[in-house]
Scaffold this motif. Sequence first.
Motif, PDB file in Angstrom:
ATOM      1  N   TYR A 194     -12.721  13.539   1.272  1.00  0.00           N
ATOM      2  CA  TYR A 194     -13.033  12.577   0.214  1.00  0.00           C
ATOM      3  C   TYR A 194     -12.006  11.449   0.191  1.00  0.00           C
ATOM      4  O   TYR A 194     -12.359  10.259   0.161  1.00  0.00           O
ATOM      5  N   TYR A 195     -10.724  11.807   0.222  1.00  0.00           N
ATOM      6  CA  TYR A 195      -9.696  10.783   0.112  1.00  0.00           C
ATOM      7  C   TYR A 195      -9.476  10.011   1.414  1.00  0.00           C
ATOM      8  O   TYR A 195      -8.905   8.925   1.404  1.00  0.00           O
ATOM      9  N   ASN A 233      -2.669  11.296  -7.286  1.00  0.00           N
ATOM     10  CA  ASN A 233      -3.632  12.140  -6.582  1.00  0.00           C
ATOM     11  C   ASN A 233      -3.057  12.692  -5.289  1.00  0.00           C
ATOM     12  O   ASN A 233      -3.241  13.865  -4.958  1.00  0.00           O
ATOM     13  N   ASP A 285       0.835  -1.203   0.000  1.00  0.00           N
ATOM     14  CA  ASP A 285       0.000   0.000   0.000  1.00  0.00           C
ATOM     15  C   ASP A 285       0.872   1.256   0.000  1.00  0.00           C
ATOM     16  O   ASP A 285       0.568   2.236  -0.681  1.00  0.00           O
ATOM     17  N   TYR A 301     -19.431  14.357   3.733  1.00  0.00           N
ATOM     18  CA  TYR A 301     -18.539  14.335   2.589  1.00  0.00           C
ATOM     19  C   TYR A 301     -18.640  15.599   1.740  1.00  0.00           C
ATOM     20  O   TYR A 301     -18.037  15.688   0.691  1.00  0.00           O
ATOM     21  N   TYR A 338     -12.254   9.332   3.631  1.00  0.00           N
ATOM     22  CA  TYR A 338     -13.459   8.580   3.962  1.00  0.00           C
ATOM     23  C   TYR A 338     -14.123   7.879   2.778  1.00  0.00           C
ATOM     24  O   TYR A 338     -14.921   6.974   2.978  1.00  0.00           O
ATOM     25  N   VAL A 339     -13.821   8.298   1.559  1.00  0.00           N
ATOM     26  CA  VAL A 339     -14.513   7.735   0.403  1.00  0.00           C
ATOM     27  C   VAL A 339     -13.611   6.843  -0.426  1.00  0.00           C
ATOM     28  O   VAL A 339     -13.929   5.687  -0.695  1.00  0.00           O
ATOM     29  N   GLU A 340     -12.470   7.321  -0.840  1.00  0.00           N
ATOM     30  CA  GLU A 340     -11.606   6.582  -1.755  1.00  0.00           C
ATOM     31  C   GLU A 340     -10.141   6.883  -1.470  1.00  0.00           C
ATOM     32  O   GLU A 340      -9.738   8.043  -1.411  1.00  0.00           O
ATOM     33  N   ASN A 341      -9.351   5.831  -1.281  1.00  0.00           N
ATOM     34  CA  ASN A 341      -7.926   6.028  -1.060  1.00  0.00           C
ATOM     35  C   ASN A 341      -7.286   6.676  -2.291  1.00  0.00           C
ATOM     36  O   ASN A 341      -7.587   6.288  -3.416  1.00  0.00           O
ATOM     37  N   PRO A 342      -6.402   7.632  -2.083  1.00  0.00           N
ATOM     38  CA  PRO A 342      -5.770   8.271  -3.238  1.00  0.00           C
ATOM     39  C   PRO A 342      -4.711   7.373  -3.871  1.00  0.00           C
ATOM     40  O   PRO A 342      -4.096   6.547  -3.195  1.00  0.00           O
ATOM     41  N   CYS A 343      -4.519   7.510  -5.162  1.00  0.00           N
ATOM     42  CA  CYS A 343      -3.369   6.885  -5.803  1.00  0.00           C
ATOM     43  C   CYS A 343      -2.170   7.812  -5.616  1.00  0.00           C
ATOM     44  O   CYS A 343      -2.300   8.914  -5.077  1.00  0.00           O
TER      45      CYS A 343
END
Length: 301
Positions: A268-269, A279, A84, A124, A271-276
Amino acid sequence: MSRTDLIYNELVKEIHKEGVWDKGESVRTKYSDNSPAHTKSIIGRQVIFEAEDIPIITTKHVAWRSAIAEAWWIWFMRSNKVEDLRQLGSKVWNEWELSDGTIGKAYGFQLSKPVRKTEINIKYGEFGYSHRYKCKVNQVDYLIKQLKENKSSRRLVTSLWNIDDLDYMALEPCVWSQQWIVQDEKLNLIVNQRSADVALGVCFNWFQYKVIQSIIAKLTNLEVGRLVWNFGHLHYYDRHEEKLLEQIKGKTHNQPILALPSKEELEYYIYVENPCKDNLMKMFSLENYNHNGKFNYEVAI
């Protein structure tokens, strides 16, 4: 010259002048050729960075992107999987990766463990929705909730040191606890570090905890306050000494400017989607970071 360079250079000089070698002792750490990695050290020091300080040295290049990636991996992904972290662009834990691909029950694993049942309201903003629910929360979510609802508390402590799990960690945490104190709407942070490698770890850790402090402050609608750093065992390794003393003689530069993303983007990053990797790196910038280039130091494992 930034205050950080002044503070850092004085610590190195103090170790050189007053430190004690452990060369007569049996030490755990070794170099890649299996030679013992001995240290010269001082104990019990404190440094304080003011709100306006960006604690990153300029006598050498500090891998600030990697520092942010590790901070995000530990505190906001709360992961112990080394892949990760590599996906975020950092290889700083490769040497400690265990056969299962993790660093054991260390760092992010401890922050991910539920601490108590409470009611959480996640918003969010423009990226999603609001949801209120009762759940078991981890240390970081609980800290954020308390800073929003009970910011005068003197019990806002996070800890990575769990005595029951120490035997299951690839490396016991060096930075092991934090206390968060709000005064005059400013979030102050006290960091405790048991073992500090001044050539590699210290300058890396200082900057990343400034970033962590700034993120938590933004998430809780607070201003950034002081960063107070307590050292237990502060040292450099024998193979680092000559190059480190050369490094601190170099030209120093003005401190850079740290820019963070908006609160909504952070939420957002988180709680919603892990950043790449891309990003994450677009979210932060370090402007006018002038330095004297890379100084490579051998890692002791």
